[in-house]
Scaffold this motif. Sequence first.
Motif, PDB file in Angstrom:
ATOM      1  N   VAL A  24      82.161 -10.177  42.322  1.00 32.32           N
ATOM      2  CA  VAL A  24      83.387  -9.706  41.687  1.00 32.32           C
ATOM      3  C   VAL A  24      83.036  -9.053  40.355  1.00 32.32           C
ATOM      4  O   VAL A  24      82.275  -9.605  39.566  1.00 32.32           O
ATOM      5  CB  VAL A  24      84.368 -10.875  41.463  1.00 32.32           C
ATOM      6  CG1 VAL A  24      85.685 -10.362  40.879  1.00 32.32           C
ATOM      7  CG2 VAL A  24      84.606 -11.628  42.766  1.00 32.32           C
ATOM      8  N   SER A  25      83.587  -7.889  40.114  1.00 33.40           N
ATOM      9  CA  SER A  25      83.318  -7.192  38.858  1.00 33.40           C
ATOM     10  C   SER A  25      84.604  -6.550  38.344  1.00 33.40           C
ATOM     11  O   SER A  25      85.592  -6.431  39.062  1.00 33.40           O
ATOM     12  CB  SER A  25      82.233  -6.132  39.048  1.00 33.40           C
ATOM     13  OG  SER A  25      82.644  -5.162  39.989  1.00 33.40           O
ATOM     14  N   GLY A  26      84.546  -6.125  37.089  1.00 31.30           N
ATOM     15  CA  GLY A  26      85.698  -5.479  36.496  1.00 31.30           C
ATOM     16  C   GLY A  26      86.479  -6.430  35.598  1.00 31.30           C
ATOM     17  O   GLY A  26      85.960  -7.432  35.137  1.00 31.30           O
ATOM     18  N   ASN A  27      87.729  -6.102  35.381  1.00 30.86           N
ATOM     19  CA  ASN A  27      88.598  -6.889  34.513  1.00 30.86           C
ATOM     20  C   ASN A  27      89.142  -8.088  35.271  1.00 30.86           C
ATOM     21  O   ASN A  27      90.101  -7.987  36.022  1.00 30.86           O
ATOM     22  CB  ASN A  27      89.748  -6.023  34.009  1.00 30.86           C
ATOM     23  CG  ASN A  27      90.605  -6.748  32.992  1.00 30.86           C
ATOM     24  OD1 ASN A  27      90.370  -7.920  32.700  1.00 30.86           O
ATOM     25  ND2 ASN A  27      91.608  -6.079  32.465  1.00 30.86           N
ATOM     26  N   MET A  28      88.518  -9.233  35.055  1.00 34.65           N
ATOM     27  CA  MET A  28      88.872 -10.426  35.821  1.00 34.65           C
ATOM     28  C   MET A  28      89.789 -11.362  35.051  1.00 34.65           C
ATOM     29  O   MET A  28      90.020 -12.502  35.483  1.00 34.65           O
ATOM     30  CB  MET A  28      87.592 -11.157  36.240  1.00 34.65           C
ATOM     31  CG  MET A  28      86.743 -10.335  37.200  1.00 34.65           C
ATOM     32  SD  MET A  28      85.183 -11.137  37.582  1.00 34.65           S
ATOM     33  CE  MET A  28      84.250 -10.771  36.101  1.00 34.65           C
ATOM     34  N   PHE A  29      90.339 -10.879  33.936  1.00 38.49           N
ATOM     35  CA  PHE A  29      91.126 -11.741  33.066  1.00 38.49           C
ATOM     36  C   PHE A  29      92.318 -12.358  33.783  1.00 38.49           C
ATOM     37  O   PHE A  29      92.657 -13.521  33.577  1.00 38.49           O
ATOM     38  CB  PHE A  29      91.609 -10.938  31.857  1.00 38.49           C
ATOM     39  CG  PHE A  29      92.443 -11.745  30.897  1.00 38.49           C
ATOM     40  CD1 PHE A  29      93.822 -11.604  30.856  1.00 38.49           C
ATOM     41  CD2 PHE A  29      91.838 -12.660  30.049  1.00 38.49           C
ATOM     42  CE1 PHE A  29      94.584 -12.348  29.975  1.00 38.49           C
ATOM     43  CE2 PHE A  29      92.599 -13.419  29.171  1.00 38.49           C
ATOM     44  CZ  PHE A  29      93.971 -13.257  29.133  1.00 38.49           C
ATOM     45  N   ASN A  30      92.959 -11.599  34.650  1.00 33.52           N
ATOM     46  CA  ASN A  30      94.184 -12.082  35.292  1.00 33.52           C
ATOM     47  C   ASN A  30      93.972 -12.654  36.691  1.00 33.52           C
ATOM     48  O   ASN A  30      94.935 -12.918  37.403  1.00 33.52           O
ATOM     49  CB  ASN A  30      95.209 -10.946  35.378  1.00 33.52           C
ATOM     50  CG  ASN A  30      95.836 -10.662  34.026  1.00 33.52           C
ATOM     51  OD1 ASN A  30      96.098 -11.580  33.257  1.00 33.52           O
ATOM     52  ND2 ASN A  30      96.057  -9.399  33.724  1.00 33.52           N
TER      53      ASN A  30
END
Length: 119
Positions: A24-30
Amino acid sequence: QVHVVESGGGWVLAGESVRLSCAVSGNMFNIAAVGWHRQAPEKQSELVAVILTNGAIGYALDSVKGRFTISRDDAKNTVYLQMNSLKPEDTAIYYCATLRKGFSKYENWGRGTQVTVSS
């Protein structure tokens, strides 16, 4: 934007094991959870297992309980699906996808990885 890439599928004999990986990559904040799904030929997609960001785990299929284990490595942003004692009926394309906080529909689906179990 979140991206997931599955890997680790292949062709195995019944009774053997396979470990799938979901990077998993990218903006994982949510992200609230990552789920493994599968789709067998001529069948609908089904949720197999899910792991939440708080570490909680759930298995959606009785047929995989005791045989499959979902886990994650936070340092590698990777979720695994260890599949043991494989059966021909486990043959499917396995996908992972993410679940956003407050949402009930999975998104950011990967391309999937084929698992074929021969008897």
